[in-house]
Write an enzyme that holds these catalytic residues in place. Sequence first.
Site, PDB file in Angstrom:
ATOM      1  N   CYS A   1      -3.800   6.395  -0.609  1.00  9.51           N
ATOM      2  CA  CYS A   1      -2.752   4.860  -1.278  1.00  9.51           C
ATOM      3  C   CYS A   1      -2.652   4.582  -2.134  1.00  9.51           C
ATOM      4  CB  CYS A   1      -4.416   3.835  -0.100  1.00  9.51           C
ATOM      5  SG  CYS A   1      -4.503   3.700   1.559  1.00  9.51           S
TER       6      CYS A   1
ATOM      7  N   CYS B   1      -0.076   4.952   1.767  1.00  9.26           N
ATOM      8  CA  CYS B   1      -0.557   5.714   2.996  1.00  9.26           C
ATOM      9  C   CYS B   1       0.745   5.449   3.828  1.00  9.26           C
ATOM     10  CB  CYS B   1      -1.702   5.226   3.436  1.00  9.26           C
ATOM     11  SG  CYS B   1      -1.808   3.611   4.491  1.00  9.26           S
TER      12      CYS B   1
ATOM     13  N   LYS C   1     -12.382  -4.196   2.697  1.00 10.36           N
ATOM     14  CA  LYS C   1     -11.712  -4.005   3.430  1.00 10.36           C
ATOM     15  C   LYS C   1     -12.863  -2.682   3.269  1.00 10.36           C
ATOM     16  CE  LYS C   1      -7.107  -0.675   4.522  1.00 10.36           C
ATOM     17  NZ  LYS C   1      -5.832  -0.832   4.517  1.00 10.36           N
TER      18      LYS C   1
ATOM     19  N   LYS D   1     -11.703  -6.980   6.979  1.00  5.43           N
ATOM     20  CA  LYS D   1     -11.518  -5.974   7.886  1.00  5.43           C
ATOM     21  C   LYS D   1     -11.522  -4.624   7.849  1.00  5.43           C
ATOM     22  CE  LYS D   1      -6.770  -3.191   8.060  1.00  5.43           C
ATOM     23  NZ  LYS D   1      -6.087  -2.074   7.007  1.00  5.43           N
TER      24      LYS D   1
ATOM     25  N   SER E   1      -6.437  -1.987  14.403  1.00  7.99           N
ATOM     26  CA  SER E   1      -5.738  -1.354  16.100  1.00  7.99           C
ATOM     27  C   SER E   1      -7.005  -0.822  16.898  1.00  7.99           C
ATOM     28  CB  SER E   1      -4.987   0.136  15.530  1.00  7.99           C
ATOM     29  OG  SER E   1      -5.717   0.783  14.486  1.00  7.99           O
TER      30      SER E   1
ATOM     31  N   CYS F   1       0.814  -1.021   0.028  1.00  8.82           N
ATOM     32  CA  CYS F   1       0.048  -0.163   0.381  1.00  8.82           C
ATOM     33  C   CYS F   1       0.847   1.425   0.289  1.00  8.82           C
ATOM     34  CB  CYS F   1      -1.087  -0.238   1.117  1.00  8.82           C
ATOM     35  SG  CYS F   1      -2.364   0.861   1.423  1.00  8.82           S
TER      36      CYS F   1
ATOM     37  N   ARG G   1      -3.477   5.053  12.524  1.00  9.97           N
ATOM     38  CA  ARG G   1      -2.620   6.203  11.688  1.00  9.97           C
ATOM     39  C   ARG G   1      -1.572   6.456  12.972  1.00  9.97           C
ATOM     40  NH1 ARG G   1      -7.753   7.360   8.391  1.00  9.97           N
ATOM     41  NH2 ARG G   1      -8.307   5.416   7.439  1.00  9.97           N
TER      42      ARG G   1
ATOM     43  N   ARG H   1     -10.955   7.728   3.623  1.00 11.74           N
ATOM     44  CA  ARG H   1     -10.479   7.259   2.246  1.00 11.74           C
ATOM     45  C   ARG H   1     -12.465   6.591   1.700  1.00 11.74           C
ATOM     46  NH1 ARG H   1      -5.537   6.534   3.571  1.00 11.74           N
ATOM     47  NH2 ARG H   1      -4.619   6.026   6.062  1.00 11.74           N
TER      48      ARG H   1
ATOM     49  N   TYR I   1      -3.142  -7.752  17.213  1.00  6.70           N
ATOM     50  CA  TYR I   1      -1.617  -7.014  17.981  1.00  6.70           C
ATOM     51  C   TYR I   1      -1.143  -8.128  19.142  1.00  6.70           C
ATOM     52  CZ  TYR I   1      -2.283  -3.805  14.419  1.00  6.70           C
ATOM     53  OH  TYR I   1      -2.589  -3.123  13.529  1.00  6.70           O
TER      54      TYR I   1
ATOM     55  N   GLU J   1     -16.564  -7.815  -3.667  1.00  8.44           N
ATOM     56  CA  GLU J   1     -14.794  -7.755  -4.119  1.00  8.44           C
ATOM     57  C   GLU J   1     -14.412  -8.480  -3.871  1.00  8.44           C
ATOM     58  OE1 GLU J   1     -13.097  -4.786  -3.703  1.00  8.44           O
ATOM     59  OE2 GLU J   1     -14.159  -3.005  -3.714  1.00  8.44           O
TER      60      GLU J   1
HETATM   61  C1  PBG Z   1      -3.283   0.598   4.976  1.00  5.73           C
HETATM   62  C2  PBG Z   1      -3.448   0.260   6.149  1.00  5.73           C
HETATM   63  C3  PBG Z   1      -4.368   0.467   7.472  1.00  5.73           C
HETATM   64  C4  PBG Z   1      -4.273  -0.792   7.720  1.00  5.73           C
HETATM   65  C5  PBG Z   1      -3.329  -1.671   7.892  1.00  5.73           C
HETATM   66  N1  PBG Z   1      -3.320  -1.530   6.784  1.00  5.73           N
HETATM   67  C6  PBG Z   1      -5.028   1.924   7.559  1.00  5.73           C
HETATM   68  C7  PBG Z   1      -6.083   2.193   6.558  1.00  5.73           C
HETATM   69  O1  PBG Z   1      -6.409   1.504   5.849  1.00  5.73           O
HETATM   70  O2  PBG Z   1      -6.169   3.703   7.010  1.00  5.73           O
HETATM   71  C8  PBG Z   1      -5.053  -0.905   9.332  1.00  5.73           C
HETATM   72  C9  PBG Z   1      -4.830  -1.898  10.425  1.00  5.73           C
HETATM   73  C10 PBG Z   1      -5.224  -1.323  11.925  1.00  5.73           C
HETATM   74  O3  PBG Z   1      -6.167  -0.404  12.225  1.00  5.73           O
HETATM   75  O4  PBG Z   1      -4.536  -2.164  12.847  1.00  5.73           O
HETATM   76  N2  PBG Z   1      -2.026   0.022   4.373  1.00  5.73           N
END
Ligand code: PBG
Length: 326
Positions: A133, A125, A198, A250, A276, A123, A208, A219, A315, A235
């Site tokens: 992204c 970002c 996603k 996700k 996260s 990605c 972030r 996004r 995590y 998708e």
């Molecule tokens: C994009 C990406 C994101 C996460 C994993 N890959 C952030 C987004 O799409 O904004 C988020 C993972 C998380 O929140 O733990 N590279």
Amino acid sequence: MYAANFPIARFRRLRRTPALRDLVRENSVTLNDLILPIFVEEGIDSPVPVASMPGVERIPERHIGEYVKAVSADGVKAIMLFGVSHSKDATGSDSWREDGLLSRMIRRAKDAAPEMLVMADTCFCEYTDHGHCGVLNDNVVDNDATLSNLTRQAVSSARAGADVIAPSAMMDGQVAAIRKGLDDAGYSHIPIMAYSSKFASAFYGPFRAASGCELRGDRKSYQIDPLNARQALLESIADESEGADFLMVKPGLPYLDVLAKVRERSLLPIVAYQVSGEYAMIKFAAQAGALDEKLAVRETLGAFKRAGADLILTYFARDIAREGTQ
Ligand code: PBG
């Protein structure tokens, strides 16, 4: 279907002792199922704690080798690497440079612990100065221009030694483009883990901050609206037909319905990402004494399994490796 009624049926008979409960448990989580996400920052000397994710740190690039060795010794078998870049630009070009952060951290991780499965989040970002992204064109992320950059990044990650390529940009056609790019470059043996469902989620907030991504805007023009399940299935089906080897849902917990539906429609391995914000909710609630962290982790990871996930990005993976899930 036959089911006896009370008093012939007594469900508590199978819950009476720990051994009986173990015997009839329908799902389990093992270290074979877990992938640990890791944040790696260039140009720093000591680990930087992520305030919104208690227990998570940005690892200095120069410590990555010893860190991955230690995580491997604890029993973690797979990691997903995220770079915290100090070399951002409009396209995120550092991410496909042979001497860029992404390639360097993959190489260092593999050199230090060859047995560790190293996955590359594919990605932009973390590497663009606007935080989107992909490439911006009139303030909109340009799908097709981003595809060729994703392909370059994927090939350069494979060259650096990544075992799995995990495209998370949510560009249309990204799996097909990356598959072709990898095959043409001699990496037909490298699997693609597609972030296929996603969602544009509030639960990425702590990520972030952890990854140093300063997003301007949102996004919503490329990630899925949280209120849509059918789009996520479309998708996923599209990613499978483009050659994905894994499908991902996700975030995890708010999307168990999507996970269960993807499971019904695909025979591929399915991955749930406990993101996260889900991690932060459990950590902060536990810190406040509102719930038992270990039990909450076991219950949420168990929910992903129950809903049909084969693998889980979490995590908590290192804690589980050290302490077990029971
Ligand atoms: C994009 C990406 C994101 C996460 C994993 N890959 C952030 C987004 O799409 O904004 C988020 C993972 C998380 O929140 O733990 N590279």
